[in-house]
Design a protein around this motif. Structure first.
Motif, short mmCIF file in Angstrom:
data_model
loop_
_atom_site.label_atom_id
_atom_site.label_comp_id
_atom_site.label_asym_id
_atom_site.label_seq_id
_atom_site.Cartn_x
_atom_site.Cartn_y
_atom_site.Cartn_z
N ARG A 115 0.85 -1.37 -0.01
CA ARG A 115 0.15 0.10 0.05
C ARG A 115 0.82 1.33 -0.09
N HIS A 116 1.80 1.15 0.81
CA HIS A 116 2.71 2.47 0.87
C HIS A 116 3.93 2.93 0.10
N PHE A 117 4.38 1.60 -0.66
CA PHE A 117 5.72 1.77 -1.29
C PHE A 117 5.47 1.37 -2.78
N PRO A 118 5.06 2.07 -3.60
CA PRO A 118 5.11 1.68 -4.95
C PRO A 118 6.31 0.91 -5.42
N VAL A 119 5.89 -0.03 -6.25
CA VAL A 119 7.15 -0.83 -6.87
C VAL A 119 7.60 0.01 -8.20
N ILE A 120 9.19 0.02 -8.02
CA ILE A 120 9.98 0.63 -9.00
C ILE A 120 11.38 0.17 -9.22
N PRO A 121 11.54 -0.54 -10.31
CA PRO A 121 12.88 -1.04 -10.44
C PRO A 121 14.21 -0.33 -9.96
N PHE A 122 15.22 -0.61 -9.45
CA PHE A 122 16.46 -0.06 -8.95
C PHE A 122 17.02 0.91 -10.10
N GLU A 123 17.15 0.46 -11.36
CA GLU A 123 17.58 1.26 -12.56
C GLU A 123 16.52 2.39 -12.81
N GLU A 124 15.28 2.25 -12.89
CA GLU A 124 14.44 3.31 -12.87
C GLU A 124 14.28 4.45 -11.96
N LYS A 125 14.81 4.00 -10.68
CA LYS A 125 14.79 4.86 -9.70
C LYS A 125 15.92 5.62 -9.54
N VAL A 126 17.06 5.10 -10.18
CA VAL A 126 18.10 5.97 -10.45
C VAL A 126 18.03 6.93 -11.38
N ALA A 127 17.42 6.72 -12.53
CA ALA A 127 17.16 7.36 -13.68
C ALA A 127 16.43 8.49 -13.19
N ALA A 128 15.27 8.31 -12.41
CA ALA A 128 14.44 9.26 -11.78
C ALA A 128 15.04 10.48 -11.15
N MET A 129 16.17 9.72 -10.23
CA MET A 129 17.11 10.75 -9.61
C MET A 129 17.55 11.75 -10.41
N ARG A 130 18.45 11.19 -11.48
CA ARG A 130 19.09 12.05 -12.38
C ARG A 130 18.19 13.08 -13.17
N GLU A 131 17.01 12.78 -13.40
CA GLU A 131 15.94 13.64 -14.09
C GLU A 131 15.67 14.58 -12.99
N LEU A 132 15.49 14.40 -11.85
CA LEU A 132 15.24 15.49 -10.76
C LEU A 132 16.27 16.54 -10.75
N TYR A 133 17.57 15.88 -10.74
CA TYR A 133 18.82 16.80 -10.64
C TYR A 133 18.72 17.71 -11.87
N ARG A 134 18.37 16.90 -13.12
CA ARG A 134 18.40 17.88 -14.21
C ARG A 134 17.40 18.88 -14.42
N TRP A 135 16.28 18.62 -13.67
CA TRP A 135 15.15 19.52 -13.85
C TRP A 135 15.62 20.77 -12.72
N LEU A 136 16.26 20.52 -11.72
CA LEU A 136 16.63 21.50 -10.73
C LEU A 136 17.64 22.44 -11.23
N ARG A 137 18.57 21.89 -12.17
CA ARG A 137 19.70 22.67 -12.71
C ARG A 137 19.32 23.51 -13.96
N ALA A 138 18.12 23.02 -14.55
CA ALA A 138 17.43 24.02 -15.49
C ALA A 138 16.40 24.74 -15.04
N SER A 139 15.85 24.85 -13.94
CA SER A 139 14.81 25.80 -13.41
C SER A 139 15.41 26.93 -13.12
N PRO A 140 14.51 28.15 -13.13
CA PRO A 140 15.08 29.21 -12.64
C PRO A 140 15.65 29.49 -11.36
N ILE A 141 15.13 28.71 -10.54
CA ILE A 141 15.57 28.88 -8.96
C ILE A 141 17.41 28.45 -8.99
N PHE A 142 17.71 27.62 -10.01
CA PHE A 142 19.23 27.29 -9.85
C PHE A 142 19.93 28.72 -10.24
N ASP A 143 19.34 29.63 -10.94
CA ASP A 143 19.99 30.79 -11.39
C ASP A 143 20.13 31.91 -9.92
#
Length: 225
Positions: A115-143
Motif C-alpha cells: 500500500r505504501h511503497f510503489p514498485v519501481i526497479p532500481f535502475e528506473e529509480k536512479v534514472a528518476a534521481m538524475r532527472e530530478l537533478y537535471r530539472w533543478l539545474r534547468a529551473s529558474p531557481i538554480f540561477d
C-alpha cells in the motif's frame, strides 16, 4: 566578471569544498569514516546506563528483508532504522521533499508495504534521481545560486553515481550485529541511495559517517571477532 570577483569566487568554491564533511557523492576521497561527537554527558554515562531490549530488537530479523526490498525495488531512496524509537523513516522518489514515519511492526505485514511503497526497479529509480537533478539545474531557481555553488553543482552532476545496489544487501543484515554489541551499540542508522554513505548513531550519542564501499573494512576494524 572582474579579476577580483573571479578570485573571490574561486576562494569561496575552495572554502565550501574544504568545509563540507560530506558531498553529494559521499565522504571525501581517502576517508573510510568520520566520527562526530555528540552530548558529552551521554558519552560519559554510556557504560553505566542500563540497556533495555524493545520490539525492534525482536522483529528486526523478520523485517530486514522487507527493508532491503524498499531500497532495491520500491520507491524508497532513503531509509532510517530507529532501533531505540522502534520507527522506520522513509523518503520516496515520488515525493522527495517529505519524510514518512512508520511504526516498525507494520513492516511485518506485506500488504502494508504494497500500500505504501510503489514498485519501481532500481535502475528506473536512479534514472528518476538524475532527472530530478537535471530539472533543478534547468529551473529558474538554480540561477539564484552564487556562481561558485553553480559550478560545484554542475561538477557533482557530472560525476554523480548512486550507491551500488549490492551494497544494500551487505549493510542491512549487519545492523543487527551493531545493535547487539555489548557496550557501544547502535541506536539508529540511515542509508541513502543518493550518497555512498551510511550514518550510524550509537548509544554514546556519537555518529559515524561510513563509506558504503568500505563498510566491510569498517566492520572488520570495529567489531570484535
Amino acid at each position: 566578471m572582474s579579476e577580483e570577483n573571479k578570485e573571490y569566487e574561486r576562494e569561496m568554491e575552495e572554502l565550501v569544498l574544504k568545509e563540507s564533511i560530506v558531498s553529494a557523492t559521499g565522504l571525501a576521497s581517502g576517508n573510510l569514516q568520520i566520527g562526530i561527537k555528540g552530548d558529552p554527558s551521554m558519552r560519559e554515562t554510556a557504560m553505566v546506563r542500563q540497556r533495555y531490549r524493545n520490539t525492534m530488537d525482536e522483529i528486526y530479523p523478520d523485517i530486514e528483508p522487507q527493508l532491503e526490498e524498499l531500497l532495491h525495488n520500491r520507491s524508497t531512496y532513503r531509509l532510517y532504522v530507529g532501533f531505540n524509537s522502534v520507527e522506520i523513516r522513509t523518503n520516496s522518489i515520488f515525493d522527495p521533499l517529505r519524510e514518512e514515519t512508520h511504526s516498525a511492526e507494520r513492516f511485518l505485514d506485506p500488504a502494508y508495504i504494497d500500500r505504501h511503497f510503489p514498485v519501481i526497479p532500481f535502475e528506473e529509480k536512479v534514472a528518476a534521481m538524475r532527472e530530478l537533478y537535471r530539472w533543478l539545474r534547468a529551473s529558474p531557481i538554480f540561477d539564484r545560486l552564487p556562481d561558485y555553488w553553480r559550478r560545484i553543482s554542475e561538477r557533482r552532476a557530472q560525476v554523480w553515481q548512486p550507491m551500488e545496489c549490492e551494497r544494500i544487501a551487505e549493510v542491512m543484515p549487519t545492523l543487527k550485529v551493531l545493535r547487539d554489541m555489548p557496550d557501544y551499540y547502535l541506536r539508529g542508522a540511515s542509508i541513502c541511495l543518493v550518497q555512498d554513505l551510511l550514518r550510524l548513531q550509537f548509544n554514546c550519542d556519537g555518529t559515524q559517517l561510513v563509506s558504503a564501499r568500505n563498510y566491510q573494512r569498517f566492520l572488520e576494524e570495529n567489531i570484535p571477532s
